[in-house]
Design an enzyme around this catalytic site. Sequence first.
Site, mmCIF file in Angstrom:
data_model
loop_
_atom_site.group_PDB
_atom_site.id
_atom_site.type_symbol
_atom_site.label_atom_id
_atom_site.label_comp_id
_atom_site.label_asym_id
_atom_site.label_seq_id
_atom_site.Cartn_x
_atom_site.Cartn_y
_atom_site.Cartn_z
ATOM 1 C CB CYS A 1 -3.269 9.297 0.533
ATOM 2 S SG CYS A 1 -2.200 8.108 -0.266
ATOM 3 C CG HIS B 1 -4.961 4.655 -4.674
ATOM 4 N ND1 HIS B 1 -3.685 4.892 -4.254
ATOM 5 C CD2 HIS B 1 -4.914 3.520 -5.402
ATOM 6 C CE1 HIS B 1 -2.897 3.948 -4.708
ATOM 7 N NE2 HIS B 1 -3.612 3.095 -5.415
#
Lengths: 435, 343
Positions: free
Chosen positions: B157, B115
């Site tokens: 991301c 992440h």
Amino acid sequence: MAAPLLLVVLVAVTVRAALYRSSLAAFISERVEVASPLNAWKRVVEGLALLDLGVSPYSGAIFHETPLIIYLFHFLIEYAELVFMITDVLTAVALYLAIQDFNKVVFKKQKFLIELDKYAPDVAELIRTPMEMYYIPLKVALFYLLNPYTVMSCVAKSTCAINNTVIAFFILATIKGSSFLSAVFLALATYQSLYPLTLFAPALLYLLQRQFIPIKLKSKSFWLYTMQYAALYLCSLVVIICLSFFLLNSWDFIPSVYGFILSVPDLTPNIGLFWYFFAEMFEHFSLFFVCVFQINVFFYTIPLAIKLKEHPVFFMFVQIAIISIFKSYPTVGDIALYMAFLPVWSHLYRFLRNVFILSCVLIVCSLLFPVLWHLWIYAGSANSNFYYAITLTFNIGQILLISDYFYAFLRREYYLTHGLHLTRQDGTEAMLVLK
Amino acid sequence: VCTSRFWFNYRHVANTLSVYRSVKRLGIPDSHIVLMLADDMACNPRNPKPATVFSHKNMELNVYGDDVEVDYRSYEVTVENFLRVLTGRIPPSTPRSKRLLSDDRSNILIYMTGHGGNGFLKFQDSEEITNVELADAFEQMWQKRRYNELLFIIDTCQGASMYERFYSPNIMALASSQVGEDSLSHQPDLGIGVHLMDRYTFYVLEFLEEIHPASQTNMNDLFQVCPKSLCVSTPGHRTDLFQRDPQNVLITDFFGSVRKVEITTETISLDRDLAGFESKIPKDELATETLKYAEQLPVAQIIHQKPKQKDWHPPGGFILGLWALIIMVFFKTYGIKHMKHIF
């Protein structure tokens, strides 16, 4: 009296010069009891260096001195040691001259009251004679110059010495009777650290007494004189603050100096009462307690003014002592100033009740401060409660000192008017109690 | 490197293991691979199919297999360990399998997943590595000659933010999404209950399944993998620091261990005149020669003295005002008439 004074001054200067050259100077400068965030020398140098780099010294929370100090040290920073020795000498000389004049006033008043038959017949042993009062000014200068607290404060180059000088000049001007100079020096003292504002009341009382204006609330001349003095004081204060604006062309110094004194953001331990409370307090109570603690300094002025309106110089002494106990960042330099006054009240010795305990408490606490600091910070075997306990004890000792002197003073006044041998209604010996 | 723990981050482990598998298949041995997995999915108590990690729904491809060597596992995957592996500043007691033993002829592939956000990548849900730190680590590697060329792939991301700060030569970077976009996962598997792979790595894996050790596919084809229609995010790449044209860079330069072997039947004598070799400095050493070590330091700035700052002076108006006040006070106390005696 000039020769002994000169001798005392020379001895004091020698002691300080010797300490400056020794290795103790660096050690003493670091002590928190001597250098607080308001008057540490390190911060002055830092502020001036920031100014040389083109940044306002008040940006960031390092520098909390007034612009006049910036101006003073901008030119005198290389002679800093000389400056501090000279300020100490000036303070001592100012106190000497002030107390000399004060003794004359006391003696004159005493003579006046004897002639008016205000004293009881059997108080002959309480009357003060010029013989015993002869050496008091010298003792005052001696007490100030050779007090270990003053010496430490001077060696650490803490600007508390400059504050003391201004207050000493203010006292000199008040006792000499010049209301203009007294207002100017009081404005300077208030400008330096906020608390001498409370010295307005004793100075006013003294000047009224000197002008023989009775203190009645309906008397026109009383109000006229009060307004005059207050106007002089406020105008000088405003002028000084506006002048400081022009030094750096900004009002930055007001939150940095006065906001800092009043809101106590820096919680470095010192010999005062503020740091521990605020370190352990919850955020949403801190405003309330800051107000309570600050009011505590200003609060005693009015009751003391009512009780001590005949004795404004004693009132001034008590007020200075209260300031140096309850102010937000006290240091030992503040204590040295009111301790210099103790020889003036040496005739009260027979009425003091707690001399032994007091002296023990004060000496032991002063010695324990560095010990417990070392244990807490360096050895790690103590914690802040130990240091705080000694702070509390020290302050309790000081408060006991003031209240003892207060009691002794009032007791003497009572005996003077009512005679030494007090009897109760049934004939047994009475005891005076301070309620 | 997989930086995420917990069962629902299954897909990050699957991503990493897929790339690991491809790389091993193309010839790089375990001694040349440092695999960091932050959590154990194969033996996780929540795994309905223990000892497997699938990369495709319907359980087509088990990327765990029998032959996985994890070098940094579980809580050992920290930012500090990762940077130490990269820069080589490892305590002497570390075993060889946990070290990156590269030199200036090595091509390094770094694949990271987890992440992330704008400028950082989250490790173990408790700390972060920033793009500046990563760029500085790569610069340290360059100055220590720990790589010849470096390919950096990141699947998180806003992954493009991680390669924005690189400033060392010979780095090529790929990311699964631009700043402000999220990388999305591929389909979930209803049998296992979690998403199995991220889209970008899924398509990269499909692409890599076509590669074999002799294929001539180059980097430009890798840049085309996963267009916006398939992955909802826009993959990005950065080649400005790379000396060679991506057209000429083979996938197997990074993903595989391909050596050119020529078989010859002649004998070659090594007694030739050695003086002849000195003039033949190979021209493709440009990568290390043109950028000299000393030039990277701003030496001129360091040794040049800074000009002295102008001292501050109190303004004239202030001094004037102050002394005027002092003189006024002086005269007021002592009276003008005394002055007449002096003048």
